[in-house]
Write a protein that holds these residues in place. Structure first.
Motif, PDB file in Angstrom:
ATOM      1  N   PHE A 181       0.805  -1.217   0.000  1.00  0.00           N
ATOM      2  CA  PHE A 181       0.000   0.000   0.000  1.00  0.00           C
ATOM      3  C   PHE A 181       0.841   1.272   0.000  1.00  0.00           C
ATOM      4  CE2 PHE A 181      -2.012   3.509   2.280  1.00  0.00           C
ATOM      5  CZ  PHE A 181      -3.108   3.729   1.462  1.00  0.00           C
ATOM      6  N   PHE A 238      -2.291 -10.248   4.441  1.00  0.00           N
ATOM      7  CA  PHE A 238      -2.820  -8.893   4.604  1.00  0.00           C
ATOM      8  C   PHE A 238      -2.356  -8.306   5.929  1.00  0.00           C
ATOM      9  CE2 PHE A 238      -6.082  -6.060   6.334  1.00  0.00           C
ATOM     10  CZ  PHE A 238      -6.128  -5.099   5.334  1.00  0.00           C
ATOM     11  N   SER A 243      -1.815  -0.785   4.982  1.00  0.00           N
ATOM     12  CA  SER A 243      -3.059  -0.692   4.222  1.00  0.00           C
ATOM     13  C   SER A 243      -3.644   0.701   4.376  1.00  0.00           C
ATOM     14  CB  SER A 243      -4.071  -1.733   4.714  1.00  0.00           C
ATOM     15  OG  SER A 243      -4.542  -1.372   6.003  1.00  0.00           O
TER      16      SER A 243
END
Length: 368
Positions: A181, A238, A243
């Motif tokens: 990200f 993740f 993020s």
């Protein structure tokens, strides 16, 4: 896309004399290597493999290597005049390195006649041992994929391998490859208008692989069906810390703290970034970062605004704040239909929230 082959610099070049005549059984394959969550492997890699059991040849030619020991390495990298070069290595060493990195390898054997294979083999070896070995890297126009695309098109005698016609921009093609990200965010704000142009250059390894699957010449397919040589891939779990959620959380915290010192520090940082975008065009040869409209988001005037905000100069705060708000609205209108909108919108909101709030606060002082 960029393969940092530092270890190869310590190895001898695997080159062959042009007197070597390839047998009729020789094969030429395009190797497409998978991506990895690091900057130099984010877009994959392209290589050419030539095998000939009769001559005991199994070699991979790579474009896109560079030497970390180059004097003023970082300055040359930023400027865009760092010299990249061609390397070659035994296929099994090549495969071992990619397995070690957890990256896949897909081979596509080209349907070339013996004369074309020989011509390509000779030209690749000339590249290894002549001035052609070194070239100035360009992110879109000259990299490990474009150099090979151009070589194959030359051998075929026609620009058969090319970017399919579409309305997609370079930025839209690149965007899905950026899995990290904050790396994605940084790349989006440093790219300028060139990457928003419709893509006409075939420049990414995996896009090249797709084109080879369907490309034809005189009704015949250029490449045979894909063969997976290495299935290994890297799966990145993740992470909320890496993020948009962590960015949103940071912005909410900044807004809730609402300290003048933090705001001034932030505006100084944003202004310095805008100043960099303003001046980098006079220094860098990277066309992809020129004419960067993110200067409206990270506006150099924010440096002056931060100074007067610190000094509590009411008239200057209102004037520069209103100008900065106008720039922000222009920026927002410009990117509203662009793919990077969602990734930069939190910063846009923070800028507008703080600027509007500060300007309104000082306007109330004036009109009391």
């Amino acid at each position: 896309m960029l393969k940092k082959i530092l270890l190869l610099l310590l190895l001898p070049i695997v080159g062959f004399s042009q007197n070597v005549i390839l047998s009729d059984n020789a094969k030429v394959s395009i190797l497409t290597c998978g991506t990895a969550p690091v900057s130099y492997a984010m877009y994959g890699h392209t290589g050419i493999r030539i095998t000939d059991n009769v001559n005991q040849i199994d070699v991979v030619y790579n474009y896109g290597a560079f030497d970390f020991s180059t004097p003023n390495f970082m300055m040359k990298f930023v400027k865009g005049d760092l010299q990249y070069f061609v390397t070659s290595e035994n296929y099994y060493d090549f495969e071992y390195n990619y397995k070690l990195d957890g990256r896949s390898i897909v081979a596509q054997e080209l349907n070339l006649i013996t004369a074309q294979k020989q011509q390509l083999f000779n030209e690749l070896n000339i590249s290894l041992t002549s001035d052609e070995r070194f070239y100035t890297y360009k992110f879109i126009d000259k990299n490990c994929t474009t150099m090979i695309v151009d070589k194959i098109n030359k051998i075929l005698g026609s620009e058969v391998l090319k970017q399919p016609k579409s309305k997609q921009s370079y930025r839209e093609i690149l965007y899905p490859y950026m899995s990290d990200f904050y790396m994605k965010f940084g790349i989006q704000i440093i790219f300028g208008t060139k990457v928003d142009q419709p893509a006409t250059r075939l420049f990414l390894p995996l896009e090249f692989e797709k084109v080879l699957e369907t490309a034809t010449l005189n009704g015949q397919k250029i490449a045979q069906p894909n063969i997976v040589l290495n299935k290994e891939t890297i799966t990145v779990p993740f992470s909320y810390m890496n993020s948009i959620y962590s960015l949103l959380a940071a912005i909410i915290i900044l807004i809730l703290i609402n300290k003048k010192g933090i705001q001034i520090t932030y505006f100084i940082f944003a202004g310095l970034l805008g100043l960099f975008f303003s001046l980098v065009g006079f220094f860098s040869l990277h066309e992809e970062i020129l004419w960067n409209y993110n200067i409206f988001l990270f506006n150099p005037l924010l440096l002056v605004f931060a100074f007067y905000y610190w000094k509590k100069n009411t008239s200057k705060i209102i004037l520069l704040g209103q100008i900065s708000i106008a720039f922000m609205l222009i920026y927002l209108a410009y990117i509203v239909n662009k793919i990077q909108l969602l990734i930069v919108i939190p910063i846009v909101v923070l800028h507008l929230f703080w600027l509007v709030r500060i300007v309104m606060k000082y306007k109330k002082i004036v009109y009391k």
